[in-house]
Design a protein around this motif. Structure first.
Motif, PDB file in Angstrom:
ATOM      1  N   ALA A 120      96.760  14.698 -56.199  1.00  0.00           N
ATOM      2  CA  ALA A 120      96.511  14.912 -54.645  1.00  0.00           C
ATOM      3  C   ALA A 120      97.795  14.917 -53.765  1.00  0.00           C
ATOM      4  CB  ALA A 120      95.109  15.067 -53.685  1.00  0.00           C
ATOM      5  N   LEU A 121      98.117  15.708 -52.801  1.00  0.00           N
ATOM      6  CA  LEU A 121      99.732  15.607 -51.917  1.00  0.00           C
ATOM      7  C   LEU A 121      99.857  14.716 -51.250  1.00  0.00           C
ATOM      8  CD1 LEU A 121      97.568  18.401 -51.154  1.00  0.00           C
ATOM      9  CD2 LEU A 121      99.293  18.762 -49.256  1.00  0.00           C
ATOM     10  N   THR A 122      99.056  13.369 -50.973  1.00  0.00           N
ATOM     11  CA  THR A 122      99.349  12.394 -50.538  1.00  0.00           C
ATOM     12  C   THR A 122     100.352  11.529 -51.724  1.00  0.00           C
ATOM     13  OG1 THR A 122      97.603  11.260 -49.361  1.00  0.00           O
ATOM     14  CG2 THR A 122      98.326   9.675 -49.560  1.00  0.00           C
ATOM     15  N   LEU A 125     103.385  14.031 -52.064  1.00  0.00           N
ATOM     16  CA  LEU A 125     104.577  12.577 -50.977  1.00  0.00           C
ATOM     17  C   LEU A 125     104.695  11.865 -51.154  1.00  0.00           C
ATOM     18  CD1 LEU A 125     102.143  13.804 -48.172  1.00  0.00           C
ATOM     19  CD2 LEU A 125     104.560  14.521 -47.975  1.00  0.00           C
ATOM     20  N   TRP A 146     100.809  13.192 -39.315  1.00  0.00           N
ATOM     21  CA  TRP A 146      99.695  12.340 -39.915  1.00  0.00           C
ATOM     22  C   TRP A 146      99.736  10.898 -39.912  1.00  0.00           C
ATOM     23  CZ3 TRP A 146      99.203  12.452 -46.068  1.00  0.00           C
ATOM     24  CH2 TRP A 146      97.791  11.843 -46.338  1.00  0.00           C
ATOM     25  N   TYR A 149     102.121   9.221 -42.876  1.00  0.00           N
ATOM     26  CA  TYR A 149     103.232   9.156 -43.699  1.00  0.00           C
ATOM     27  C   TYR A 149     104.125   8.087 -43.309  1.00  0.00           C
ATOM     28  CZ  TYR A 149     103.299  13.943 -43.048  1.00  0.00           C
ATOM     29  OH  TYR A 149     102.613  15.592 -43.261  1.00  0.00           O
ATOM     30  N   ASN A 198      99.170  18.697 -38.477  1.00  0.00           N
ATOM     31  CA  ASN A 198      97.814  17.610 -38.148  1.00  0.00           C
ATOM     32  C   ASN A 198      98.429  16.289 -37.550  1.00  0.00           C
ATOM     33  OD1 ASN A 198      96.060  14.997 -38.130  1.00  0.00           O
ATOM     34  ND2 ASN A 198      95.698  14.924 -40.866  1.00  0.00           N
ATOM     35  N   ASP A 231     104.856  19.504 -46.053  1.00  0.00           N
ATOM     36  CA  ASP A 231     103.637  19.035 -46.262  1.00  0.00           C
ATOM     37  C   ASP A 231     102.560  20.444 -46.123  1.00  0.00           C
ATOM     38  OD1 ASP A 231     100.847  18.633 -46.388  1.00  0.00           O
ATOM     39  OD2 ASP A 231     101.745  15.987 -45.129  1.00  0.00           O
ATOM     40  N   ALA A 233      99.528  20.865 -46.248  1.00  0.00           N
ATOM     41  CA  ALA A 233      98.460  20.732 -47.301  1.00  0.00           C
ATOM     42  C   ALA A 233      97.721  21.551 -46.289  1.00  0.00           C
ATOM     43  CB  ALA A 233      98.287  19.609 -46.284  1.00  0.00           C
ATOM     44  N   TYR A 234      97.622  22.240 -44.951  1.00  0.00           N
ATOM     45  CA  TYR A 234      96.740  23.676 -44.446  1.00  0.00           C
ATOM     46  C   TYR A 234      96.994  24.677 -44.847  1.00  0.00           C
ATOM     47  CZ  TYR A 234      95.362  18.988 -43.014  1.00  0.00           C
ATOM     48  OH  TYR A 234      94.554  17.455 -42.542  1.00  0.00           O
ATOM     49  N   THR A 268      93.933  20.919 -51.897  1.00  0.00           N
ATOM     50  CA  THR A 268      92.447  19.784 -51.196  1.00  0.00           C
ATOM     51  C   THR A 268      92.180  20.491 -49.719  1.00  0.00           C
ATOM     52  OG1 THR A 268      94.209  17.668 -51.894  1.00  0.00           O
ATOM     53  CG2 THR A 268      92.336  17.721 -49.880  1.00  0.00           C
ATOM     54  N   LYS A 269      93.003  20.593 -49.259  1.00  0.00           N
ATOM     55  CA  LYS A 269      92.091  21.530 -47.885  1.00  0.00           C
ATOM     56  C   LYS A 269      92.164  23.104 -48.082  1.00  0.00           C
ATOM     57  CE  LYS A 269      93.252  17.751 -45.913  1.00  0.00           C
ATOM     58  NZ  LYS A 269      92.805  16.946 -45.363  1.00  0.00           N
ATOM     59  N   ARG A 277      91.398  15.428 -55.892  1.00  0.00           N
ATOM     60  CA  ARG A 277      92.804  14.528 -56.739  1.00  0.00           C
ATOM     61  C   ARG A 277      93.793  15.393 -57.191  1.00  0.00           C
ATOM     62  NH1 ARG A 277      92.420  13.678 -52.090  1.00  0.00           N
ATOM     63  NH2 ARG A 277      94.948  12.108 -52.591  1.00  0.00           N
TER      64      ARG A 277
HETATM   65  C1  LIG Z   1      98.951  17.058 -42.935  1.00  0.00           C
HETATM   66  C2  LIG Z   1      98.314  16.099 -44.484  1.00  0.00           C
HETATM   67  N1  LIG Z   1      99.060  16.175 -45.688  1.00  0.00           N
HETATM   68  C3  LIG Z   1      98.875  15.349 -46.912  1.00  0.00           C
HETATM   69  C4  LIG Z   1      96.978  15.307 -46.458  1.00  0.00           C
HETATM   70  C5  LIG Z   1      96.031  13.973 -48.089  1.00  0.00           C
HETATM   71  O1  LIG Z   1      95.586  15.634 -48.943  1.00  0.00           O
HETATM   72  P1  LIG Z   1      95.451  15.057 -49.923  1.00  0.00           P
HETATM   73  O2  LIG Z   1      93.884  14.455 -49.564  1.00  0.00           O
HETATM   74  O3  LIG Z   1      95.303  15.683 -50.954  1.00  0.00           O
HETATM   75  O4  LIG Z   1      95.633  13.569 -50.748  1.00  0.00           O
HETATM   76  C6  LIG Z   1      96.110  15.126 -45.307  1.00  0.00           C
HETATM   77  C7  LIG Z   1      95.313  14.814 -45.405  1.00  0.00           C
HETATM   78  O5  LIG Z   1      94.000  14.699 -43.837  1.00  0.00           O
HETATM   79  C8  LIG Z   1      96.342  15.786 -44.296  1.00  0.00           C
HETATM   80  O6  LIG Z   1      97.062  16.085 -43.413  1.00  0.00           O
END
Ligand SMILES: Cc1ncc(COP(=O)(O)O)c(C=O)c1O
Length: 430
Positions: A120-122, A125, A146, A149, A198, A231, A233-234, A268-269, A277
């Protein structure tokens, strides 16, 4: 340094010296171990007797598995139980890349890497931090960001965080952005873009994106190394006309030889699978060729191998099947419509001006969230507690800002949510 890392560094340096300079100390040292257990396992693939892999097989050569687990799955055991490669499943990597081009027409004709699969994105990153951040580096991002970070970049890699004002006069603050980019220590400038943002739910307008690109081009032309991390994500959740619908990555992927664009994205989103994940890291740079991208992919897969080994095979397979099905797009459009209707409901409520005595909304046009700024004298934490205790309502408080996830509130409950916030504001102000 391991000779396999040296080999990758030579390929990168021979293709683009600046790109080699962008790598962190860890990034320079990492490699994907082709020659050890992984290489020997690959050599033995398909052999009648294969005693290499660290997993177990049944006597009929299918993955060993428990019936209590298997009976819950409607998918071939071979797609669920074995390890996925550290790079990610080849089929989903290829499909995700195709989808990136479909979702970002401005990328047409630009060469990008094959995405690497992450948890997943976390994690994507974090791997970006691993490869490009030293403790002497800083990441520039909007002042509304967010909070994770901090843990990802600062706690893990010791990097600093610098901020620019996101808004000025209800618009993207181009002046603050330009000034902050220019003022960053010259040499390696790392910038993180998260749109839709976010917590604010903001995406820049089409003309603002053009200006952002032009500011970055100027910086690169001055001889600076620029690493732009998107990033996304959205991605895909933009609800208003005139707002940029493509990723900034589409415009940065071949902007300049000194600018590396890194797209961090995933389902994810975008595809409503928060617990699956799965995420992706994709690179784009002017004159990026196959050899250069493969070297970057190998380093990224090495970092994945050293952190989580590999991402979940089952969820990659489930997603891959969905991405090849005819229902996928219409189902996505349906969910988009639901979120879009919630967004419009929030807009409609705010338009009445009914709550102006207590709060004002920050600009928002996309994503999952919007923020309101409380009027002077209203304490955000007191408000949050009162909302929880008396109004059965939860929101996120960030000093005088309240973040509202309209994505998680039924359209019919949105008027009640704002009424509750208003009543609670009235109570704490009296
Ligand atoms: C801006 C941003 N990036 C990344 C993520 C993390 O996403 P993931 O659940 O895929 O790790 C989030 C999750 O809230 C987010 O708001």
């Amino acid at each position: 340094m391991n000779p396999q890392a040296k080999e990758l560094n030579t390929i990168i340096r021979d293709n683009n010296t600046m790109l080699f300079e962008m790598l962190s100390e860890r990034g320079r040292n990492i490699f994907f171990p082709k020659k050890g257990i992984l290489g020997q396992t690959a050599d033995a693939k398909g052999k009648k007797i294969n005693a290499t892999i660290g997993s177990a097989i049944e006597d009929d050569n299918t993955p060993m598995r428990l019936e209590s687990v298997e009976k819950q799955l409607n998918i071939s055991p071979s797609l669920a139980f074995p390890y996925a490669p550290s790079y990610g499943r080849p089929d989903i990597r290829k499909r995700w890349k195709e989808l990136i081009y479909i979702k970002n027409p401005a990328l047409y004709g630009k060469e990008i890497s094959l995405p690497i699969v992450t948890s997943a994105l976390t994690h994507a990153l974090s791997m970006t931090g691993y490869l490009f951040l030293d403790h002497t580096d800083s990441v520039l991002m909007p002042d509304l960001y967010w909070g994770n970070y901090n843990l990802i970049f600062t706690n893990a890699y010791g990097a600093g965080i610098e901020k620019f004002n996101l808004f000025r006069d209800e618009k993207f603050d181009l002046e603050s952005f330009e000034k902050s980019v220019t003022n960053m220590k010259s040499g390696k400038k790392i910038i993180l873009f998260n749109f839709p943002n976010n917590p604010s739910g903001y995406t820049p307008a089409v003309n603002e994106v053009k200006s952002i690109v032009s500011i970055l081009r100027n910086e690169a032309e001055k001889g600076n190394m620029i690493i732009a991390i998107m990033d996304d994500a959205y991605f895909g959740l933009v609800y208003e006309d005139g707002i940029e619908k493509e990723s900034l990555f589409a415009y940065l992927a071949d902007l300049h030889e000194n600018l590396l664009a890194i797209k961090v994205d995933g389902p994810t989103k975008e595809d409503y699978v928060w617990g699956f994940r799965i995420g992706f890291i994709t690179y784009g740079i002017r004159n990026g060729n196959k050899a250069l991208y493969e070297a970057l992919e190998a380093k990224t897969a090495g970092a994945v191998r050293g952190s989580i080994s590999n991402a979940c095979n089952l969820t990659q397979s489930l997603l891959m099947n969905a991405y090849c099905s005819e229902e996928y797009q219409p189902e996505k459009s349906e969910k988009y419509s639901i979120l879009s209707a919630r967004f419009r409901k929030v807009r409609e409520i705010l338009k009445t001006g009914k709550y102006n005595d207590f709060f004002t909304a920050l600009p928002f046009n996309s994503g999952y969230f919007m923020c309101i700024r409380l009027k002077k004298g209203l304490d955000g934490e007191r408000l949050r507690y009162l909302l929880l205790d008396k109004y059965d309502t939860g929101v996120i408080q960030m000093n005088d800002l309240i973040r509202i996830a309209f994505s998680s509130v039924a359209e019919s409950d949105i008027p009640v949510l704002f009424e509750n916030i208003c009543n609670a504001c009235r109570e704490i102000s009296s």
